[in-house]
Design a protein around this motif. Sequence first.
Motif, PDB file in Angstrom:
ATOM      1  N   LEU A   1       0.840  -1.207   0.000  1.00 50.41           N
ATOM      2  CA  LEU A   1       0.000   0.000   0.000  1.00 50.41           C
ATOM      3  C   LEU A   1       0.872   1.253   0.000  1.00 50.41           C
TER       4      LEU A   1
ATOM      5  N   VAL B   1      -0.605   4.502  -3.419  1.00 47.77           N
ATOM      6  CA  VAL B   1      -1.868   4.060  -4.009  1.00 47.77           C
ATOM      7  C   VAL B   1      -2.647   5.252  -4.585  1.00 47.77           C
TER       8      VAL B   1
ATOM      9  N   TYR C   1      -2.521   6.103  -8.438  1.00 44.92           N
ATOM     10  CA  TYR C   1      -3.064   5.217  -9.468  1.00 44.92           C
ATOM     11  C   TYR C   1      -4.258   5.933 -10.081  1.00 44.92           C
TER      12      TYR C   1
ATOM     13  N   LYS D   1      -8.816   2.611  -9.613  1.00 39.38           N
ATOM     14  CA  LYS D   1      -9.299   1.233  -9.483  1.00 39.38           C
ATOM     15  C   LYS D   1      -8.315   0.385  -8.678  1.00 39.38           C
ATOM     16  N   MET D   2      -8.847  -0.463  -7.819  1.00 41.06           N
ATOM     17  CA  MET D   2      -8.006  -1.200  -6.877  1.00 41.06           C
ATOM     18  C   MET D   2      -8.073  -2.710  -7.097  1.00 41.06           C
TER      19      MET D   2
ATOM     20  N   GLU E   1      -8.262  -4.898 -10.695  1.00 45.97           N
ATOM     21  CA  GLU E   1      -8.996  -3.615 -10.748  1.00 45.97           C
ATOM     22  C   GLU E   1     -10.482  -3.765 -10.489  1.00 45.97           C
TER      23      GLU E   1
ATOM     24  N   LEU F   1     -10.849   3.478  -4.034  1.00 51.17           N
ATOM     25  CA  LEU F   1     -10.268   3.065  -2.750  1.00 51.17           C
ATOM     26  C   LEU F   1     -11.346   3.043  -1.660  1.00 51.17           C
TER      27      LEU F   1
ATOM     28  N   GLN G   1     -12.957  -0.167  -2.064  1.00 51.77           N
ATOM     29  CA  GLN G   1     -12.045  -1.286  -1.797  1.00 51.77           C
ATOM     30  C   GLN G   1     -11.910  -1.570  -0.304  1.00 51.77           C
TER      31      GLN G   1
ATOM     32  N   ARG H   1      -4.268   6.505   1.495  1.00 49.23           N
ATOM     33  CA  ARG H   1      -3.755   7.484   0.510  1.00 49.23           C
ATOM     34  C   ARG H   1      -2.577   8.295   1.034  1.00 49.23           C
TER      35      ARG H   1
END
Length: 361
Positions: free
Chosen positions: A128, A131, A134, A138-139, A143, A148, A151, A206
């Motif tokens: 992580l 992140v 990106y 999409k995680m 994806e 997030l 997710q 994040r």
Amino acid sequence: MNKSLVFLCLIILTVGAHGCKKETQEKGTIAVSSSDTPTLPATAYSYNTGYPAHVVAELSLADNTPNNNPITNDGASLGRVLFYDKILSANNTLSCGSCHKQNESFVDNRVLSPGFLGELGKRHSMPLLNVRFYQSGKMFWDERAASLEQQVLMPIQDHLEMGATLNEVVSKVKAKTYYPALFEKAFGTKDIDTTKIARALAQYVRSIVTYQSKYDRVKQGAASFSTLEQAGATLFATAPAPGPGGARPPSCAGCHKPPMFITSNPEAPFSLPDPNDLGINNQRRFKSPSLRNVALRSSLFHNGSVSNIQDMLSRGAPGNGNTAIPAHSVRPEDVAALSAFLQTLNDQAILTEERFSNPFK
Ligand code: HEC
Ligand code: HEC
């Protein structure tokens, strides 16, 4: 127990904390070193500042932070507590931090991680780090999570990972004495719900950004690469890796875009041969995590089957028995330089920084 210790325990019990094993006197407040109460600073740490210019510039291009969930110091602090709180799993045995370990660059160096009942998951955990860069937001390797915020609630409910329901988790969070004040600081209300839990977790994740590597110091003009590192940097940026069947894939940097070394759009042809996993839309495509700190990691790629960067880079060499990974094996004479360059992406500071560490200790 001596008298003053007993007295201290009484005070602590009256303010609602549990356990009374190793009380310590810290900065004038009583910090309880027990496993079920977090120790936090009176004023929250900073979670969204201090980045050098090249990282700020990349944020202006690629940041996936939504307008309704900007990172605040109190929001990320709450997210940190939730991230390390085992009550997020059905049987209170696992936290997010069990599979995303700070000292392992927020990943699990085991190939596959055991879930709350000890059963192994299907893919390798993901680091992580960075992140938020990106771009599509999409995680997961495939994806499948659109953002997030979506997710972070999925591992909680995953039958192998944490095995809980969101209702159970909300009730357990509400029942802990330390949460209402943290939600109030973060969101201005003591009301606890899944949206706020998701937002706080996403803010914390994040905020995990690496910007204190040698690569960053070179970018800022405060250090310079050795001859070998510079040769690796040039190869990474320009040289197409030898492709299967004479195809000429783009350079490493064409897919792993500096300065955060992220594949924001994994459209280019690529596949790690894997009969058990077809990835994004069943197209044999996978997201790649940020390559920062990759030289500190083991068990690479979506199934963790590549031991480390040397293993990856040298798989194309004749006679070593492993299948070459398209676009990832280089000429034997280039392995040392590329490894040296990838090591300049290591940020050791993030492995121990207090603001990202487990507050339950
Ligand atoms: C049992 C181990 C385990 C636990 C517990 C766990 N994770 Fe993960 N995490 C994984 C695995 C494995 C993946 C990759 C899964 C996939 O792609 O299918 C992953 C992927 C992710 C990703 C995607 C990163 C990216 O770049 O796409 C995020 C974000 C994440 N986890 C956050 C969390 C949070 C937040 C928690 C706690 C609520 C958590 N994880 C709990 C194992 C775990
Ligand atoms: C065509 C796009 C593409 C090119 C070119 C490419 N990569 Fe990758 N790389 C990916 C993708 C996609 C993944 C993840 C694939 C997977 O897990 O199956 C990946 C994975 C990796 C990983 C493992 C990351 C992890 O977290 O497990 C490393 C290290 C890496 N690449 C380095 C390189 C180097 C060095 C080069 C140049 C020699 C290179 N890549 C060229 C797309 C590319």
